[in-house]
Design an enzyme around this catalytic site. Structure first.
Site: not given
Ligand code: F7E
Length: 328
Positions: A123, A125, A147
């Site tokens: 990932s 990440e 993670y």
């Molecule tokens: O967040 C911001 C949050 O939860 C994206 C997984 O598939 O991709 C994914 O990880 C961004 C972050 O994905 C909210 O802070 C703002 O900066 O959709 P996400 P992630 O954390 O990038 C990678 C490649 C993986 O491997 C993982 O398994 O959005 N954000 N406000 C928010 N995020 C969420 N979830 N909810 C909010 O309200």
């Protein structure tokens, strides 16, 4: 007929990959964990074409049995605790599922069928607090969440099994990839579902975290093809898969709300509950190696992806609401 074993098959990526491999004539085996409320929503069209094997990532004996039963040519290890935000309140479970389980899977393959080709879902990440932009295969890792730390372990143990046991083991370093099948807690789907509910008058605000985070968002349907391509090469290797574009969460909101004629600023409320203890501020992938060596390309761009997700959520929420009105 080629045989593939997929872990995480009922998730977003697993379901697209299963459909893709079935269309290529594969016999597809899916590992499923016993739960009291099984969820086959993502695989509903292909559920009967999949041979299901009962097992659990944390139970090596069950994985050995899964590899023995499926006798696979290819193993795709997609299962994990994949929600970054949940990895702070559950760091140990995330470590077991996202890190140690990769070794369980590799051990099962090494013991039963070491000639099988192995794909590990690494990932972006892992890049976390990025030390270079754009990020490529050679960029050092600096994970920012339990993670991310667990994924770094999974990545290196895959490289290590390739180098120690000469196994055909590849890691795909996939940047964020989304679709109408994305879990509702991830930001793109949270926004597309929220927009649909607001548009239909079922909801009046959307509570969000950090709007300035930048992500490289692609379409999951395009990304699973890259997984397959990695296992068709002469030599095992690791590849970055991304779009090469980065957009903020704020831009995501703008695109999604304006698509249905609304202004996001009237509905979005910042809620500290959704702000993470440590953030990944910027992700932008350089996938030139995958383009060159795998001949991989992407079909769906950012705007098209978000609009597709909003369209699908409008359809689904409308249907759910109509069904609710009918019975009440
Ligand atoms: O967040 C911001 C949050 O939860 C994206 C997984 O598939 O991709 C994914 O990880 C961004 C972050 O994905 C909210 O802070 C703002 O900066 O959709 P996400 P992630 O954390 O990038 C990678 C490649 C993986 O491997 C993982 O398994 O959005 N954000 N406000 C928010 N995020 C969420 N979830 N909810 C909010 O309200």
């Amino acid at each position: 007929m080629k045989r593939a074993l997929i872990t995480g098959i009922t998730g977003q990526d697993g379901s697209y990959l299963a459909e893709f491999l079935l269309s290529k004539g594969y016999k597809v085996f899916g590992l499923r964990r016993r739960t009291s409320t099984p969820n086959y929503e993502n695989v509903q069209q292909v559920k009967d074409k999949i041979t299901w094997i009962s097992g659990d990532l944390t139970d090596l004996a069950s994985l050995i049995e899964a590899v023995r039963i499926s006798d696979p040519d290819e193993v795709y290890n997609l299962a994990a605790q994949s929600f970054v935000a949940a990895s702070w309140p559950q760091p140990l479970a995330t470590g077991h599922l996202t890190a140690i389980s990769v070794t369980n899977m590799l051990e099962a393959v090494r013991i039963v069928k070491p000639s099988a080709r192995f794909y590990q879902a690494s990932s972006s990440e892992m890049f976390g607090k990025v030390v270079e932009t754009p990020q490529r295969e050679t960029t050092p890792f600096y994970p920012r969440s339990p993670y991310g730390v667990a994924k770094v372990y999974g990545h290196w143990i895959t490289v290590n099994y390739r180098e120690s046991f000469n196994m055909f083991a590849c890691s795909g370093i996939l940047f964020n990839h989304e679709s109408p099948r994305r879990g509702l807690e991830f930001v793109t789907r949270k926004v597309s579902d929220g927009v649909a509910r607001i548009k239909l008058g079922l909801k009046h605000e959307l509570r969000m975290g950090n709007l300035e985070a930048l992500r490289d968002w692609g379409f999951a349907g395009d990304y699973v093809k890259a997984m397959w391509l990695m296992l068709q090469q002469e030599e095992p290797d690791d590849y970055v898969i991304s779009t090469g574009e980065t957009h903020s969460v704020r831009e995501l909101l703008e695109v999604a709300f304006s698509y249905v004629g609304l202004d996001y600023q009237q509905y979005v409320v910042i809620d500290p509950e959704f702000v993470r203890p440590a953030e990944v501020d910027l992700l932008l992938g350089d996938c030139s190696k995958a383009k060159e060596k795998l001949g991989w390309k992407l079909d769906v761009g950012f705007k098209q992806l978000i609009e597709m997700m909003v369209d699908e959520d409008l359809k689904r929420v409308r249907a759910e609401n109509n069904a609710f009105l009918l019975v009440n």
